[in-house]
Write a protein that holds these residues in place. Structure first.
Motif, PDB file in Angstrom:
ATOM      1  N   ASN A  45      22.724  18.629   5.951  1.00  0.00           N
ATOM      2  CA  ASN A  45      22.818  18.073   4.590  1.00  0.00           C
ATOM      3  C   ASN A  45      23.543  19.047   3.655  1.00  0.00           C
ATOM      4  OD1 ASN A  45      21.375  15.893   5.495  1.00  0.00           O
ATOM      5  ND2 ASN A  45      19.397  16.597   4.691  1.00  0.00           N
ATOM      6  N   LEU A  46      23.191  20.340   3.821  1.00  0.00           N
ATOM      7  CA  LEU A  46      23.831  21.361   2.975  1.00  0.00           C
ATOM      8  C   LEU A  46      25.343  21.393   3.241  1.00  0.00           C
ATOM      9  CD1 LEU A  46      22.569  24.945   2.311  1.00  0.00           C
ATOM     10  CD2 LEU A  46      24.892  24.613   3.107  1.00  0.00           C
ATOM     11  N   LEU A  47      25.713  21.316   4.542  1.00  0.00           N
ATOM     12  CA  LEU A  47      27.148  21.345   4.874  1.00  0.00           C
ATOM     13  C   LEU A  47      27.858  20.137   4.268  1.00  0.00           C
ATOM     14  CD1 LEU A  47      27.079  22.489   8.633  1.00  0.00           C
ATOM     15  CD2 LEU A  47      27.571  23.882   6.617  1.00  0.00           C
ATOM     16  N   ARG A  48      27.229  18.952   4.396  1.00  0.00           N
ATOM     17  CA  ARG A  48      27.859  17.739   3.856  1.00  0.00           C
ATOM     18  C   ARG A  48      27.974  17.819   2.334  1.00  0.00           C
ATOM     19  NH1 ARG A  48      25.530  15.819   8.426  1.00  0.00           N
ATOM     20  NH2 ARG A  48      23.452  15.734   7.507  1.00  0.00           N
ATOM     21  N   ALA A  49      26.915  18.332   1.692  1.00  0.00           N
ATOM     22  CA  ALA A  49      26.929  18.413   0.217  1.00  0.00           C
ATOM     23  C   ALA A  49      28.016  19.353  -0.270  1.00  0.00           C
ATOM     24  CB  ALA A  49      25.560  18.880  -0.288  1.00  0.00           C
ATOM     25  N   SER A  50      28.411  20.302   0.578  1.00  0.00           N
ATOM     26  CA  SER A  50      29.426  21.268   0.154  1.00  0.00           C
ATOM     27  C   SER A  50      30.780  20.998   0.822  1.00  0.00           C
ATOM     28  CB  SER A  50      28.939  22.693   0.438  1.00  0.00           C
ATOM     29  OG  SER A  50      28.425  22.790   1.751  1.00  0.00           O
ATOM     30  N   HIS A  51      30.895  19.799   1.425  1.00  0.00           N
ATOM     31  CA  HIS A  51      32.151  19.386   2.089  1.00  0.00           C
ATOM     32  C   HIS A  51      32.596  20.396   3.126  1.00  0.00           C
ATOM     33  CE1 HIS A  51      33.541  16.150  -0.975  1.00  0.00           C
ATOM     34  NE2 HIS A  51      32.256  16.061  -0.677  1.00  0.00           N
ATOM     35  N   ARG A  52      31.610  20.943   3.851  1.00  0.00           N
ATOM     36  CA  ARG A  52      31.938  21.842   4.970  1.00  0.00           C
ATOM     37  C   ARG A  52      31.747  21.086   6.276  1.00  0.00           C
ATOM     38  NH1 ARG A  52      28.788  27.454   4.590  1.00  0.00           N
ATOM     39  NH2 ARG A  52      29.344  27.380   6.801  1.00  0.00           N
ATOM     40  N   HIS A  53      32.590  21.397   7.265  1.00  0.00           N
ATOM     41  CA  HIS A  53      32.397  20.777   8.578  1.00  0.00           C
ATOM     42  C   HIS A  53      31.396  21.610   9.388  1.00  0.00           C
ATOM     43  CE1 HIS A  53      34.371  23.882  10.873  1.00  0.00           C
ATOM     44  NE2 HIS A  53      35.314  23.918   9.946  1.00  0.00           N
ATOM     45  N   PRO A  54      30.805  21.014  10.446  1.00  0.00           N
ATOM     46  CA  PRO A  54      29.786  21.745  11.211  1.00  0.00           C
ATOM     47  C   PRO A  54      30.310  22.393  12.502  1.00  0.00           C
ATOM     48  CG  PRO A  54      29.698  19.422  11.739  1.00  0.00           C
ATOM     49  CD  PRO A  54      30.853  19.590  10.782  1.00  0.00           C
ATOM     50  N   TYR A  55      31.638  22.492  12.661  1.00  0.00           N
ATOM     51  CA  TYR A  55      32.173  22.838  13.989  1.00  0.00           C
ATOM     52  C   TYR A  55      32.306  24.334  14.280  1.00  0.00           C
ATOM     53  CZ  TYR A  55      33.090  17.967  14.744  1.00  0.00           C
ATOM     54  OH  TYR A  55      32.922  16.624  14.906  1.00  0.00           O
ATOM     55  N   ARG A  56      32.156  24.637  15.578  1.00  0.00           N
ATOM     56  CA  ARG A  56      32.473  25.949  16.125  1.00  0.00           C
ATOM     57  C   ARG A  56      33.654  25.792  17.084  1.00  0.00           C
ATOM     58  NH1 ARG A  56      29.206  30.228  18.266  1.00  0.00           N
ATOM     59  NH2 ARG A  56      30.795  31.226  16.976  1.00  0.00           N
ATOM     60  N   PRO A  57      34.574  26.756  17.119  1.00  0.00           N
ATOM     61  CA  PRO A  57      35.685  26.662  18.074  1.00  0.00           C
ATOM     62  C   PRO A  57      35.178  26.818  19.507  1.00  0.00           C
ATOM     63  CG  PRO A  57      35.686  28.798  16.994  1.00  0.00           C
ATOM     64  CD  PRO A  57      34.605  27.991  16.324  1.00  0.00           C
ATOM     65  N   ALA A  58      35.993  26.367  20.476  1.00  0.00           N
ATOM     66  CA  ALA A  58      35.608  26.467  21.884  1.00  0.00           C
ATOM     67  C   ALA A  58      35.373  27.924  22.269  1.00  0.00           C
ATOM     68  CB  ALA A  58      36.721  25.881  22.747  1.00  0.00           C
ATOM     69  N   HIS A  59      34.259  28.168  22.970  1.00  0.00           N
ATOM     70  CA  HIS A  59      33.908  29.554  23.312  1.00  0.00           C
ATOM     71  C   HIS A  59      33.006  29.605  24.529  1.00  0.00           C
ATOM     72  CE1 HIS A  59      30.736  28.079  20.601  1.00  0.00           C
ATOM     73  NE2 HIS A  59      29.926  28.782  21.373  1.00  0.00           N
ATOM     74  N   ILE A  60      32.954  30.765  25.140  1.00  0.00           N
ATOM     75  CA  ILE A  60      32.004  31.039  26.227  1.00  0.00           C
ATOM     76  C   ILE A  60      31.189  32.256  25.788  1.00  0.00           C
ATOM     77  CG2 ILE A  60      31.747  31.675  28.666  1.00  0.00           C
ATOM     78  CD1 ILE A  60      34.462  30.361  29.217  1.00  0.00           C
ATOM     79  N   HIS A  61      29.862  32.123  25.898  1.00  0.00           N
ATOM     80  CA  HIS A  61      28.974  33.217  25.484  1.00  0.00           C
ATOM     81  C   HIS A  61      28.768  34.226  26.617  1.00  0.00           C
ATOM     82  CE1 HIS A  61      27.059  31.185  21.904  1.00  0.00           C
ATOM     83  NE2 HIS A  61      27.504  30.112  22.534  1.00  0.00           N
ATOM     84  N   PHE A  62      28.608  35.480  26.233  1.00  0.00           N
ATOM     85  CA  PHE A  62      28.293  36.544  27.201  1.00  0.00           C
ATOM     86  C   PHE A  62      27.247  37.490  26.597  1.00  0.00           C
ATOM     87  CE2 PHE A  62      32.571  35.321  28.256  1.00  0.00           C
ATOM     88  CZ  PHE A  62      32.697  35.492  29.632  1.00  0.00           C
ATOM     89  N   ILE A  63      26.328  37.941  27.451  1.00  0.00           N
ATOM     90  CA  ILE A  63      25.553  39.146  27.131  1.00  0.00           C
ATOM     91  C   ILE A  63      25.783  40.075  28.310  1.00  0.00           C
ATOM     92  CG2 ILE A  63      23.286  40.200  26.759  1.00  0.00           C
ATOM     93  CD1 ILE A  63      22.269  37.540  25.719  1.00  0.00           C
ATOM     94  N   SER A  64      26.205  41.285  28.037  1.00  0.00           N
ATOM     95  CA  SER A  64      26.432  42.216  29.144  1.00  0.00           C
ATOM     96  C   SER A  64      25.749  43.533  28.837  1.00  0.00           C
ATOM     97  CB  SER A  64      27.930  42.430  29.355  1.00  0.00           C
ATOM     98  OG  SER A  64      28.127  43.284  30.465  1.00  0.00           O
ATOM     99  N   GLY A  65      25.209  44.151  29.894  1.00  0.00           N
ATOM    100  CA  GLY A  65      24.531  45.430  29.708  1.00  0.00           C
ATOM    101  C   GLY A  65      24.473  46.197  31.016  1.00  0.00           C
ATOM    102  N   ALA A  66      24.168  47.457  30.904  1.00  0.00           N
ATOM    103  CA  ALA A  66      24.018  48.320  32.087  1.00  0.00           C
ATOM    104  C   ALA A  66      23.201  49.533  31.658  1.00  0.00           C
ATOM    105  CB  ALA A  66      25.383  48.759  32.608  1.00  0.00           C
ATOM    106  N   GLU A  67      22.579  50.146  32.630  1.00  0.00           N
ATOM    107  CA  GLU A  67      21.749  51.344  32.389  1.00  0.00           C
ATOM    108  C   GLU A  67      22.531  52.402  31.591  1.00  0.00           C
ATOM    109  OE1 GLU A  67      18.627  51.527  33.987  1.00  0.00           O
ATOM    110  OE2 GLU A  67      18.252  53.408  32.920  1.00  0.00           O
ATOM    111  N   GLY A  68      21.956  52.851  30.505  1.00  0.00           N
ATOM    112  CA  GLY A  68      22.600  53.914  29.716  1.00  0.00           C
ATOM    113  C   GLY A  68      23.582  53.404  28.668  1.00  0.00           C
ATOM    114  N   TYR A  69      23.856  52.098  28.682  1.00  0.00           N
ATOM    115  CA  TYR A  69      24.820  51.514  27.734  1.00  0.00           C
ATOM    116  C   TYR A  69      24.104  50.555  26.776  1.00  0.00           C
ATOM    117  CZ  TYR A  69      28.502  53.316  30.736  1.00  0.00           C
ATOM    118  OH  TYR A  69      29.313  54.142  31.448  1.00  0.00           O
ATOM    119  N   SER A  70      24.638  50.428  25.573  1.00  0.00           N
ATOM    120  CA  SER A  70      24.091  49.441  24.639  1.00  0.00           C
ATOM    121  C   SER A  70      24.593  48.060  25.046  1.00  0.00           C
ATOM    122  CB  SER A  70      24.559  49.733  23.215  1.00  0.00           C
ATOM    123  OG  SER A  70      24.016  50.950  22.786  1.00  0.00           O
ATOM    124  N   PRO A  71      23.703  47.085  25.198  1.00  0.00           N
ATOM    125  CA  PRO A  71      24.164  45.747  25.575  1.00  0.00           C
ATOM    126  C   PRO A  71      24.984  45.121  24.453  1.00  0.00           C
ATOM    127  CG  PRO A  71      21.810  45.742  25.065  1.00  0.00           C
ATOM    128  CD  PRO A  71      22.261  47.173  24.976  1.00  0.00           C
TER     129      PRO A  71
END
Ligand code: BEZ
Ligand code: FE
Length: 296
Positions: A203-229
């Protein structure tokens, strides 16, 4: 004698009321919240009716939350707060893969899959290959790094949005990089999609004439011992909405082209028909020590 609570004295009175808060951090946050909230009210001067509308909106946001749907996070997303908090908490050394929002479609028990697996469990959309190396900022590879992947399908839906139509764990995979830090899998190119817009945030998006879309994407979480994920995405070059992602999640460094490859032996190696689409996405992690240095 008591001081009247007035436009002039209001902020001091409330800040003073928190003066005995034993937790210093909580006291600082409550003080800042009071000051900023009061300034917001002074600046916007809401009518009583507008104030009630605001309360009704937040009530509606709360009522829209359940075990799966988290409308407050969605509100934070479309106001850019999620990405701001993410930026503050992920100040990384130059060269490290930038982070972006987690989003609501990650599942904690992502299915473990062999390198090279096809994560598309349904449909006959053309398969593409995604490959990359998990490296550290000094360029050494990180054998055995974990790479958790999830994405929408070619119609823009995650499995958990349409459980009656899409197989469970479709387009999800938990991979372990090989001895050279390499990972690769087969998938389909996701479509851009709208965030859930059937609630108060919509409703907030419509009231402010904003669209609800996200561009095409693939999510990742990567981590390893000793590294910040790192929690991140790769964005598909040329996708609509790259310039105006409704949750402000796009970073230029994360946009990747879909390359057309004509190489029969390589296609056979990956188990796809030749020619094939390839997306390359290296993930660069920094050590925990580097994170401490950058944030200190
Ligand atoms: C997502 O990319 O999955 C997402 C992120 C923020 C809000 C809604 C969806
Ligand atoms: Fe997503």
């Amino acid at each position: 004698m008591a001081t009247d609570f007035s436009e002039t004295t209001a902020t001091d009175a409330v800040v003073r009321s928190f003066s005995e808060t034993p937790d210093d951090r909580l006291k600082a946050v409550l003080t800042s919240l009071t000051v900023h909230l009061h300034n917001f009210v002074r600046e916007t001067e809401p009518t009583q009716h507008e104030w009630e509308q605001g309360i009704d909106f937040l009530t509606d946001v709360g009522h829209t939350c359940d075990g799966i749907r988290q409308e407050f996070i969605l509100l934070s997303d479309v106001l850019g707060v999620s990405m701001l908090v993410d930026a503050i908490n992920n100040r990384k050394p130059v060269g490290a893969t930038e982070s972006t929002v987690l989003g609501p479609f990650h599942v904690v028990d992502s299915p473990e899959r062999e390198l090279g697996s096809d994560i598309a469990l349904a449909g006959d959309a053309k398969r593409c290959v995604v490959r990359g190396k998990v490296r550290s900022v000094d360029s050494s590879t990180i054998p055995g790094a974990v790479v958790d992947v999830w994405q929408a399908d070619d119609a823009g839906f995650y499995d958990i949005q349409l459980p009656d139509l899409i197989p469970e764990r479709n387009l999800r995979g938990l991979f372990t990089a090989d001895d050279e830090g390499a990972f690769w899998f087969r998938t389909i190119i996701p479509k851009y999609y709208p965030i859930p817009a059937d609630g108060p945030v919509g409703n907030l998006l419509r009231a402010s004439h904003r669209h609800p879309y996200r561009p095409a994407h693939i999510h990742f979480i990567s981590g390893a011992e000793g590294y910040s994920p790192v929690t991140t995405h790769l964005f598909i070059e040329g996708s609509p909405y790259l310039d105006d992602d409704t949750v402000f999640g796009v970073k230029e460094s994360l946009v990747r082209a879909v390359q057309q490859v004509d190489d029969a032996p390589l296609a056979q190696h990956y188990g796809v028909a030749n020619p094939f689409d390839l997306i390359e996405f290296d993930i660069v992690l920094n050590t925990v020590a580097d994170t401490v240095r950058v944030t200190a």
